[in-house]
Design an enzyme around this catalytic site. Structure first.
Site, PDB file in Angstrom:
ATOM      1  N   ASP A   3       0.868  -1.179   0.000  1.00 31.55           N
ATOM      2  CA  ASP A   3       0.000   0.000   0.000  1.00 31.55           C
ATOM      3  C   ASP A   3       0.905   1.230   0.000  1.00 31.55           C
ATOM      4  O   ASP A   3       2.104   1.123   0.268  1.00 31.55           O
ATOM      5  CB  ASP A   3      -0.891  -0.002   1.256  1.00 31.55           C
ATOM      6  CG  ASP A   3      -1.765   1.244   1.339  1.00 31.55           C
ATOM      7  OD1 ASP A   3      -2.333   1.644   0.306  1.00 31.55           O
ATOM      8  OD2 ASP A   3      -1.869   1.836   2.430  1.00 31.55           O
ATOM      9  N   SER A   4       0.294   2.374  -0.246  1.00 32.48           N
ATOM     10  CA  SER A   4       1.048   3.625  -0.173  1.00 32.48           C
ATOM     11  C   SER A   4       1.487   3.930   1.258  1.00 32.48           C
ATOM     12  O   SER A   4       2.336   4.778   1.463  1.00 32.48           O
ATOM     13  CB  SER A   4       0.175   4.761  -0.701  1.00 32.48           C
ATOM     14  OG  SER A   4      -1.053   4.778   0.001  1.00 32.48           O
ATOM     15  N   GLU A  41      -4.411   9.134   8.894  1.00 32.17           N
ATOM     16  CA  GLU A  41      -2.967   8.977   9.160  1.00 32.17           C
ATOM     17  C   GLU A  41      -2.563   9.728  10.437  1.00 32.17           C
ATOM     18  O   GLU A  41      -1.579   9.408  11.075  1.00 32.17           O
ATOM     19  CB  GLU A  41      -2.140   9.504   7.972  1.00 32.17           C
ATOM     20  CG  GLU A  41      -2.288   8.681   6.709  1.00 32.17           C
ATOM     21  CD  GLU A  41      -1.204   7.617   6.524  1.00 32.17           C
ATOM     22  OE1 GLU A  41      -0.079   7.832   6.971  1.00 32.17           O
ATOM     23  OE2 GLU A  41      -1.513   6.569   5.930  1.00 32.17           O
ATOM     24  N   HIS A  61      -7.788   3.112   3.735  1.00 32.71           N
ATOM     25  CA  HIS A  61      -7.785   3.822   5.022  1.00 32.71           C
ATOM     26  C   HIS A  61      -9.196   3.894   5.625  1.00 32.71           C
ATOM     27  O   HIS A  61      -9.337   4.027   6.836  1.00 32.71           O
ATOM     28  CB  HIS A  61      -7.303   5.258   4.843  1.00 32.71           C
ATOM     29  CG  HIS A  61      -5.824   5.403   4.736  1.00 32.71           C
ATOM     30  ND1 HIS A  61      -5.088   4.862   3.709  1.00 32.71           N
ATOM     31  CD2 HIS A  61      -4.930   6.037   5.545  1.00 32.71           C
ATOM     32  CE1 HIS A  61      -3.821   5.168   3.883  1.00 32.71           C
ATOM     33  NE2 HIS A  61      -3.695   5.882   4.989  1.00 32.71           N
ATOM     34  N   CYS A  78      -4.383  -1.180  -1.980  1.00 37.22           N
ATOM     35  CA  CYS A  78      -4.471   0.274  -2.127  1.00 37.22           C
ATOM     36  C   CYS A  78      -5.508   0.551  -3.206  1.00 37.22           C
ATOM     37  O   CYS A  78      -5.358   0.091  -4.351  1.00 37.22           O
ATOM     38  CB  CYS A  78      -3.105   0.829  -2.537  1.00 37.22           C
ATOM     39  SG  CYS A  78      -3.123   2.601  -2.890  1.00 37.22           S
ATOM     40  N   CYS A  86     -11.134   3.127  -0.374  1.00 38.41           N
ATOM     41  CA  CYS A  86      -9.768   3.483   0.003  1.00 38.41           C
ATOM     42  C   CYS A  86      -9.456   2.656   1.240  1.00 38.41           C
ATOM     43  O   CYS A  86     -10.291   2.561   2.151  1.00 38.41           O
ATOM     44  CB  CYS A  86      -9.709   4.971   0.311  1.00 38.41           C
ATOM     45  SG  CYS A  86      -8.213   5.491   1.156  1.00 38.41           S
TER      46      CYS A  86
HETATM   47  N1  DGL Z   1      -4.174   3.639   0.515  1.00 37.79           N
HETATM   48  C1  DGL Z   1      -4.662   4.625  -0.422  1.00 37.79           C
HETATM   49  C2  DGL Z   1      -5.898   4.097  -1.111  1.00 37.79           C
HETATM   50  O1  DGL Z   1      -6.423   3.059  -0.745  1.00 37.79           O
HETATM   51  C3  DGL Z   1      -4.983   5.932   0.247  1.00 37.79           C
HETATM   52  C4  DGL Z   1      -3.798   6.725   0.680  1.00 37.79           C
HETATM   53  C5  DGL Z   1      -3.127   7.436  -0.467  1.00 37.79           C
HETATM   54  O2  DGL Z   1      -3.672   8.419  -0.998  1.00 37.79           O
HETATM   55  O3  DGL Z   1      -2.053   7.014  -0.810  1.00 37.79           O
HETATM   56  O4  DGL Z   1      -6.367   4.705  -2.033  1.00 37.79           O
END
Ligand code: DGL
Length: 271
Positions: A10-11, A152, A188, A73, A186
């Protein structure tokens, strides 16, 4: 049987919601996780940059012995998945298709909301997938760019006024359009389930794409007889591109449990 590990990336920290699902649904499996904490967020960036970052993430994971990769992600799955699939022969699973299937199953009135990062909503991938599954669906999408920074920053619990106000601002227009299913597009956002549920009420089904991706992965591994066999498990191994301490500060909340295994910082620009 295949005792190689499952790669997940993931990011940043959001993909840990998929690791939490792996612990629940595939508890015997070894996991190698990469969180690109030094370059998060991806969701505000261009498709080209997202692909460049994601291909480095995949190259790093491929330096391990893996049987598959989960793109935990929403942004990468929406924007870059087809090009990532060309990088390897092992299966790479994104979160979009599984979430689409779950949403199509859940809706009764055919009105589905999708929330995600700006890049995810701009890509139109959820809309395309949902309409391919059923052209009669009504899709109402909404980018929610301010939610990732709040999550975050640890502001995801019910009672957190600023987050509740923002979720209301983003989601109320979708509720006014009578959606009965909402894709939390997303990784998150599952941390905000309490806040989303309170606002949406019991008649709106909330879809968690990371969880649905692991449900699909379990099906795939069991169909291919690739579930983990015997032998000593290595457990979980975490890699990040920024401070290990910062990762450890919030990881437990995303995992809904303790961090098992080592956390190690790597230089993703080497991949
Ligand atoms: N994990 C990213 C997603 O699911 C969100 C965080 C980001 O913008 O990198 O889209």
């Amino acid at each position: 049987m295949d005792s190689r590990a499952i790669g997940v990336f993931d990011s940043g920290l959001g993909g840990l919601t998929a690791v939490s699902a792996l612990r629940e649904l595939l508890p015997g499996e070894d996991v190698v996780y990469f969180g690109d904490t030094g370059r998060v967020p991806y969701g505000t960036r261009s498709a080209e940059t997202i692909f460049r970052y994601a291909s480095q993430d995949v190259r790093f994971l491929l330096s391990h012995e893996l049987k598959c990769i989960v793109v935990a992600c929403g942004t990468v799955s929406s924007v870059a998945l087809p090009r990532l699939l060309e990088m390897t022969d092992i299966p790479i699973l994104g979160v979009i298709e599984p979430a689409v299937r779950a949403a199509v199953r859940a809706t009764k009135n055919g009105r589905i909301g999708v929330v995600g990062t700006s890049a995810t909503i701009r890509s139109g991938t959820y809309r395309e997938g949902l309409l391919a599954a059923n052209p009669g669906l009504e899709i109402i999408s909404k980018p929610c760019p301010l939610l990732v920074p709040l999550v975050e920053d640890g502001r995801f619990s019910e009672g957190c006024t600023v987050t509740e106000l923002l979720v209301e601002e983003y989601v109320s227009p979708l509720l006014k359009q009578n959606i009965d299913t909402l894709i939390l597009g997303c990784t998150h956002y599952p941390l905000l389930t309490g806040i989303f549920s309170k606002l949406c009420g019991p008649d709106v089904a909330l879809i968690n794409p990371g969880y649905e991706a692991v449900v699909s992965l379990r099906e795939l591994l069991s169909e291919n007889d690739a579930l983990r066999g015997g032998g000593p498990a290595c457990g979980e191994h975490y890699y990040v591109s920024d401070s290990e301490q910062q990762f450890l500060q919030y990881a437990e909340m995303f995992l809904r449990g303790p961090v098992h295994g080592q956390v190690q910082r790597i230089d993703i620009e080497n991949y």
